[in-house]
Design an enzyme around this catalytic site. Sequence first.
Site, PDB file in Angstrom:
ATOM      1  CG  ASP A 126       4.542 -11.023   5.183  1.00 31.90           C
ATOM      2  OD1 ASP A 126       3.746 -10.174   4.726  1.00 31.90           O
ATOM      3  OD2 ASP A 126       5.752 -11.031   4.904  1.00 31.90           O
ATOM      4  CG  HIS A 127       0.556  -6.554   7.377  1.00 31.40           C
ATOM      5  ND1 HIS A 127       1.856  -6.150   7.525  1.00 31.40           N
ATOM      6  CD2 HIS A 127      -0.046  -5.583   6.668  1.00 31.40           C
ATOM      7  CE1 HIS A 127       2.024  -4.989   6.927  1.00 31.40           C
ATOM      8  NE2 HIS A 127       0.877  -4.607   6.393  1.00 31.40           N
ATOM      9  CG  HIS A 180       5.545  -6.866   4.022  1.00 34.78           C
ATOM     10  ND1 HIS A 180       5.114  -7.796   4.926  1.00 34.78           N
ATOM     11  CD2 HIS A 180       5.717  -5.716   4.737  1.00 34.78           C
ATOM     12  CE1 HIS A 180       5.024  -7.241   6.121  1.00 34.78           C
ATOM     13  NE2 HIS A 180       5.394  -5.976   6.036  1.00 34.78           N
TER      14      HIS A 180
HETATM   15  C1  BG6 Z   1       5.089  -2.853   8.000  1.00 29.99           C
HETATM   16  C2  BG6 Z   1       6.336  -2.038   7.995  1.00 29.99           C
HETATM   17  O1  BG6 Z   1       5.401  -4.219   8.037  1.00 29.99           O
HETATM   18  O2  BG6 Z   1       4.338  -2.586   6.817  1.00 29.99           O
HETATM   19  C3  BG6 Z   1       6.000  -0.561   7.897  1.00 29.99           C
HETATM   20  O3  BG6 Z   1       7.063  -2.280   9.180  1.00 29.99           O
HETATM   21  C4  BG6 Z   1       5.114  -0.292   6.721  1.00 29.99           C
HETATM   22  O4  BG6 Z   1       7.170   0.228   7.818  1.00 29.99           O
HETATM   23  C5  BG6 Z   1       3.930  -1.236   6.691  1.00 29.99           C
HETATM   24  O5  BG6 Z   1       4.659   1.047   6.824  1.00 29.99           O
HETATM   25  C6  BG6 Z   1       3.165  -1.099   5.397  1.00 29.99           C
HETATM   26  O6  BG6 Z   1       1.996  -1.846   5.463  1.00 29.99           O
HETATM   27  P1  BG6 Z   1       0.730  -1.472   4.572  1.00 29.99           P
HETATM   28  O7  BG6 Z   1      -0.269  -2.529   4.898  1.00 29.99           O
HETATM   29  O8  BG6 Z   1       0.311  -0.093   4.982  1.00 29.99           O
HETATM   30  O9  BG6 Z   1       1.192  -1.510   3.151  1.00 29.99           O
END
Ligand code: BG6
Length: 510
Positions: free
Chosen positions: A179-180, A242
């Site tokens: 989960d990044h 997230h």
């Molecule tokens: C991804 C989603 O997991 O996270 C995207 O699939 C979203 O739709 C993105 O744009 C947002 O990530 P960050 O790191 O830019 O907040």
Amino acid sequence: MEAFTFVLFGATGDLAKRKIYPALYNLFIDHKLPQSFSVIGLGRRELTNEAFQANIEHSLHEFSRREANDPNSIQNFLRAFSYCVLDVGHKEDYYKLLKLIETKEEELQSEPNRMFYLSVGPEFFETITANIHESGLGSANGWKRLVIEKPFGHDLQSARDLNTNLKQVFTEDEIFRIDHYLGKPMVQKLVDLQLNNPVLKAVLDNRHIANVQITANEIVGVEERAGYYDHVGAVRDMFQNHMLQVLMMLTINFPNNSTTENVRFKKKLVMESLELLHKEDVRTNVVRGQYEAGMIQGKPVVGYTSEPNIAATSQNDTFIAAKLQIDDYFWRGVPFYIRTGKRMKDKSTRIVIEFKESLKQSGTKDDSTTPNLLVFEISPNEGIVLQLNTRDPLQRGQFKPMQIDFQEDLDNVPEAYENLILDALHGDSTFFAHWDEVELSWQWVQPILEAYEENLVPLRLYAAGTNGPAESDLLLEQDGFQWWFDEKYELENQENESIQQDQFVLNTNN
Ligand code: BG6
């Protein structure tokens, strides 16, 4: 770290180019990778090793956090990469892959430590893992690990089905679910900050906190992802994973001994303490939104249903705001408001903790006071801001907010994927989503999915470039609160000077 083979499915894909190669490169130049390692890229397309390496070099120039300008280190890095054609459904291709891996391991005289990174659509997860098993790719003497990215299922049942299949080949300890958001430095820092600062531990509870707001706003719209996004919406794309992960990281009551097991156990407790939402109550606790045409940074943009490949009748959600309650000793009675949306006014991911107003409670509040706020800026800026009240001698002693502000120097901060890939290579799963968390998150979200499906929740339209539908503001207003910092930019323009004067930049040494 021991030598390893990094087996990358989807090696010509977007994620590999934008995130995985640059992350590996930055780890390499920071000497965080072992002397010998090998990366085998897999894809359906025919590609020579040289062409594959040239593509990687290109992606480093385009996407690396630090400039890739040292030809020697680039060459040394690229030497580790080779390419192999593989069709995920062809069993024979896995035997060919096994041979290649074994040859590389012999060349490097390394143990068969293999990391299988599935940078492919979730529809391929089960086929690939089953073939890894059948071909014997995962049955050598070293370690084997599986790295996968969301979506982990489409709802509670499909997530359970997926997990049952993965478990036939990999144990929970061997599965690293990315989960990044858990790789974002400020999210990771929440652990450290709470563990090492008794002052934070002392105030983060229902005696002091009035409410908590977690926001992940994006400026971008659906982009070229209609096929995916129109089936998932904001609730599955961002909220189930997230947003709930950030909630868990903020609210776990960290044990002093924060081993991976302990952290996971405590995160699970948070999810178990989340008050369940019944389908009938979704309407009053959740705002479902979709963007219409509007202006983004001065330019007109189309509404969601006019985006390419989106049906004009689509009811898909591009925004969600929800009110949640955690029924445990520390947080009982504190509302958590969580929202995320596309085509919003600004790109901002942050946690705002609003303290109870002591002045209000003691009856001495005058209208110029604002509550104390503790803000964790997660991205694009990283920082911590504490807003306090002070009297302004120039304004007849009225209160005015003073901000104590620490901003991280972003040049030196590793990207989420660097942190996560390194942890996975070390076998440390603290910042990965455990199955229990994934299952409990789906379980919490399931009534929302059903209420949407049955159209029990009206779809609220909002103009692109705004802060979402008005109902999202009402969600807080009905409890006597408001979203903070929504008008940040106007405020900054108007009061730029006075705010500047009030900012005390803390001198931190990191
Ligand atoms: C991804 C989603 O997991 O996270 C995207 O699939 C979203 O739709 C993105 O744009 C947002 O990530 P960050 O790191 O830019 O907040």
